[in-house]
Write a protein that holds these residues in place. Structure first.
Motif, PDB file in Angstrom:
ATOM      1  N   ASN A 156       0.697  -1.221  -0.062  1.00 13.18           N
ATOM      2  CA  ASN A 156      -0.042   0.152   0.086  1.00 13.18           C
ATOM      3  C   ASN A 156       0.897   1.219   0.066  1.00 13.18           C
ATOM      4  OD1 ASN A 156      -2.296  -1.312  -0.062  1.00 13.18           O
ATOM      5  ND2 ASN A 156      -2.564  -1.459   2.226  1.00 13.18           N
ATOM      6  N   TYR A 159       1.844   1.639  -3.543  1.00 14.18           N
ATOM      7  CA  TYR A 159       0.588   1.999  -4.410  1.00 14.18           C
ATOM      8  C   TYR A 159       0.332   3.329  -4.198  1.00 14.18           C
ATOM      9  CZ  TYR A 159      -0.422  -2.880  -5.510  1.00 14.18           C
ATOM     10  OH  TYR A 159      -0.262  -3.997  -5.816  1.00 14.18           O
ATOM     11  N   SER A 177      -7.954   4.186  -9.404  1.00 12.48           N
ATOM     12  CA  SER A 177      -7.949   2.838  -9.026  1.00 12.48           C
ATOM     13  C   SER A 177      -6.928   2.288  -8.028  1.00 12.48           C
ATOM     14  CB  SER A 177      -7.508   2.249 -10.469  1.00 12.48           C
ATOM     15  OG  SER A 177      -7.480   0.753 -10.171  1.00 12.48           O
ATOM     16  N   GLU A 180      -8.047   4.046  -4.469  1.00 12.98           N
ATOM     17  CA  GLU A 180      -9.297   3.114  -4.230  1.00 12.98           C
ATOM     18  C   GLU A 180      -8.896   1.637  -3.683  1.00 12.98           C
ATOM     19  OE1 GLU A 180     -13.119   5.195  -6.760  1.00 12.98           O
ATOM     20  OE2 GLU A 180     -12.314   3.140  -7.357  1.00 12.98           O
ATOM     21  N   ARG A 181      -7.959   1.392  -4.250  1.00 13.34           N
ATOM     22  CA  ARG A 181      -7.291   0.016  -3.743  1.00 13.34           C
ATOM     23  C   ARG A 181      -6.864   0.093  -2.643  1.00 13.34           C
ATOM     24  NH1 ARG A 181      -3.434  -3.783  -7.591  1.00 13.34           N
ATOM     25  NH2 ARG A 181      -3.255  -5.388  -6.062  1.00 13.34           N
ATOM     26  N   SER A 184      -9.591   0.299   0.158  1.00 14.53           N
ATOM     27  CA  SER A 184     -10.227  -0.778   0.544  1.00 14.53           C
ATOM     28  C   SER A 184      -9.121  -1.674   1.452  1.00 14.53           C
ATOM     29  CB  SER A 184     -10.574  -1.566  -1.017  1.00 14.53           C
ATOM     30  OG  SER A 184     -11.136  -2.811  -0.923  1.00 14.53           O
ATOM     31  N   GLN A 185      -8.163  -1.630   1.011  1.00  9.72           N
ATOM     32  CA  GLN A 185      -7.084  -2.493   1.962  1.00  9.72           C
ATOM     33  C   GLN A 185      -6.934  -2.081   3.463  1.00  9.72           C
ATOM     34  OE1 GLN A 185      -5.082  -5.353   1.284  1.00  9.72           O
ATOM     35  NE2 GLN A 185      -5.941  -5.857  -0.774  1.00  9.72           N
TER      36      GLN A 185
END
Length: 289
Positions: A156, A159, A177, A180-181, A184-185
């Motif tokens: 993360n 990212y 994207s 949001e990833r 979510s994690q």
């Protein structure tokens, strides 16, 4: 008079050149090993003299000797040492050495270390080389490997770096994207849940930067559904307010909301730049007649 590094390099070259064939007393593998150690010593001598380019070259030559003996772990470490030497004088060669390190780590199944080196490439390209697109690719590659290795926190972090670079480069869907990833994690852990509103805010800003207000509002609704506490945050209310101002083509109202948010929660440079991009697009919208 030649330096110690040059003398050691010459000895290494001579030893390597004599490594063909086999004698009763020594094999070629032994001579490659001796040449390897001499190249390493030469590299360290060059480092002591602050001759970083020459040091990097000798570490690469040491790696080649290690590969001749199929010592891939040693070769990977030598290429990594070369990258650290080259970084001080030639970022491009530093990246090339790290790419060779990554290849060898992957062949040996050392994926976490490969991810670490991808992250180093990303930092070099971003800070030393000014190659933001290359840095983005390297951060995302590192994140993917970390995630496959169940290192979610490290993934993360990469990212997030990749997402910000994508936003800076105007690759807004990709940035969305990635943000949001990460969000979510982060929802799955009490330790990282506090950062979710920041990820949603950045994703929402990237949505608005695309000029698609409808999708921006839908995204904010989906964030509130995923994390009901987000609806009450300053970040969610700010996104809704500037999306409405954008939809109305009201640059003054938009600016007022940005100033009010900044007064309460200081905007960082990345958000400020994106908000200015969004504001310019409001000004460029043709007036309705």
């Amino acid at each position: 008079m030649s330096s110690q590094g040059e003398q050691l390099k010459a000895k290494a070259q001579k030893k390597a050149a004599s490594s063909s064939g086999f004698s009763f007393f020594s094999s070629s593998s032994t001579k490659f090993e001796e040449a390897h150690d001499l190249y390493q010593s030469a590299a360290n001598a060059f480092k002591m003299d602050n001759l970083h380019q020459q040091a990097g070259e000798c570490f690469c030559l040491a790696a080649e000797m290690a590969l001749r003996n199929d010592e891939k772990d040693d070769a990977a470490n030598d290429f990594w040492a070369a990258s650290k030497a080259y970084k001080k004088s030639n970022p491009e060669l530093a990246v090339a050495a790290l790419q060779k390190t990554i290849q060898l780590y992957k062949e040996k199944g050392r994926f976490r270390q490969a991810a670490d080196r991808h992250k180093e490439i990303a930092a070099i390209l971003q800070q030393e080389g000014g190659d933001l697109a290359g840095s983005l690719e390297a951060y995302e590659a590192a994140g993917d490997i970390y995630m496959n290795e169940d290192a979610a926190a490290s993934a993360n972090a990469c990212y997030k770096e990749a997402a910000e670079l994508a936003g800076t480069l105007g690759q807004y869907p990709r940035a969305v994207s990635l943000f949001e990833r990460v969000a979510s994690q982060s929802l799955g852990s009490a330790l990282t849940r506090y950062g979710v509103k920041e990820h949603y805010l950045k994703a929402g800003l990237c949505w608005l930067a695309t000029g698609d207000v409808v999708s921006t509002k839908r995204a904010v609704d989906s964030y509130c559904a995923a994390d009901p506490s987000f609806a009450t945050t300053r970040e969610a209310k700010f996104l809704e307010a500037i999306a409405d101002a954008f939809d109305a083509g009201d640059a003054e109202e938009y600016t007022a909301h940005v100033a009010e948010y900044d007064r309460l929660t200081k905007l960082d440079a990345w958000k400020t730049a994106l908000l200015l991009t969004i504001k310019r697009s409001i000004a460029e919208e043709p007036a309705l007649t």
